[in-house]
Design a protein around this motif. Structure first.
Motif, PDB file in Angstrom:
ATOM      1  N   LYS A  77      -6.690   6.895 -58.729  1.00 32.95           N
ATOM      2  CA  LYS A  77      -7.115   6.297 -57.453  1.00 32.95           C
ATOM      3  C   LYS A  77      -8.341   5.405 -57.638  1.00 32.95           C
ATOM      4  CE  LYS A  77      -7.986   7.479 -52.654  1.00 32.95           C
ATOM      5  NZ  LYS A  77      -8.066   8.527 -51.661  1.00 32.95           N
ATOM      6  N   THR A  80      -7.042   1.902 -59.157  1.00 33.75           N
ATOM      7  CA  THR A  80      -5.891   1.184 -58.613  1.00 33.75           C
ATOM      8  C   THR A  80      -6.112   0.722 -57.188  1.00 33.75           C
ATOM      9  OG1 THR A  80      -4.871   3.268 -57.929  1.00 33.75           O
ATOM     10  CG2 THR A  80      -4.167   2.354 -60.036  1.00 33.75           C
ATOM     11  N   LYS A  81      -5.472  -0.374 -56.912  1.00 32.14           N
ATOM     12  CA  LYS A  81      -5.272  -0.839 -55.537  1.00 32.14           C
ATOM     13  C   LYS A  81      -3.765  -0.755 -55.423  1.00 32.14           C
ATOM     14  CE  LYS A  81      -9.183  -3.948 -55.958  1.00 32.14           C
ATOM     15  NZ  LYS A  81      -9.634  -5.306 -56.044  1.00 32.14           N
ATOM     16  N   THR A  82      -3.096  -1.894 -55.459  1.00 34.94           N
ATOM     17  CA  THR A  82      -1.643  -1.851 -55.613  1.00 34.94           C
ATOM     18  C   THR A  82      -1.299  -1.984 -57.092  1.00 34.94           C
ATOM     19  OG1 THR A  82      -1.514  -4.224 -55.224  1.00 34.94           O
ATOM     20  CG2 THR A  82      -1.155  -2.795 -53.332  1.00 34.94           C
ATOM     21  N   VAL A  83      -2.291  -2.409 -57.880  1.00 34.86           N
ATOM     22  CA  VAL A  83      -2.178  -2.479 -59.340  1.00 34.86           C
ATOM     23  C   VAL A  83      -3.479  -1.929 -59.906  1.00 34.86           C
ATOM     24  CG1 VAL A  83      -0.641  -4.477 -59.365  1.00 34.86           C
ATOM     25  CG2 VAL A  83      -3.087  -4.835 -59.429  1.00 34.86           C
ATOM     26  N   ASP A  85      -7.044  -1.907 -61.276  1.00 36.57           N
ATOM     27  CA  ASP A  85      -8.211  -2.784 -61.202  1.00 36.57           C
ATOM     28  C   ASP A  85      -8.834  -2.823 -62.595  1.00 36.57           C
ATOM     29  OD1 ASP A  85     -10.946  -3.644 -60.998  1.00 36.57           O
ATOM     30  OD2 ASP A  85     -10.912  -3.221 -58.851  1.00 36.57           O
TER      31      ASP A  85
END
Length: 135
Positions: A77, A80-83, A85
């Protein structure tokens, strides 16, 4: 008033078209210059007080699916965002929260080349930072 707006719109459309033509010409010139540098075994050239340098580097990409199985949900977590970081990922690797072998397993590198143009003095010393950076 309407004629003025019409003329401004035409000017805008002409400028957009000129920009598209210029972008294509620039991309073509970049490809030819990179090829010429490679054929001549050089990575820069100085012309008219400007130094054009071919810079090679790597751009990292990360395998999210593989990382999911190798770190905790809390660490996942954080990076990540949608991928993934990349900046946060590298920071957690640097402090040891993500192990280096895990980082190596989920990281792929793509070769990247960029041309940079610098102003130079009469002896070829750079006098200003890059005046134009192109990928």
């Amino acid at each position: 008033m309407k004629n003025r707006i019409t003329q401004i719109t035409k000017d805008y459309l002409s400028a957009r078209e000129a920009e598209e033509v210029a972008e294509k010409a620039l991309a073509n010139a970049e490809a030819i210059l990179k090829q010429s540098f490679a054929q001549n075994g050089v990575d820069f050239n100085i012309v008219e007080g400007k130094k054009v340098i071919l810079v090679k580097s790597q751009r990292a990409s990360y395998n999210l699916e593989t990382l999911k199985g190798l770190v905790s949900g809390a660490l996942l977590k954080k990076v990540t965002k949608t991928v993934i970081d990349g900046t946060k990922f590298k920071a957690l690797v640097a402090v040891g929260d993500i192990k280096h072998d895990v980082a190596e397993t989920v990281t792929d590198y793509t070769e990247v080349e960029a041309l940079r143009v610098y102003e130079v003095d009469e002896v070829g010393n750079e006098v200003k930072k890059a005046v134009r950076k192109v990928a």
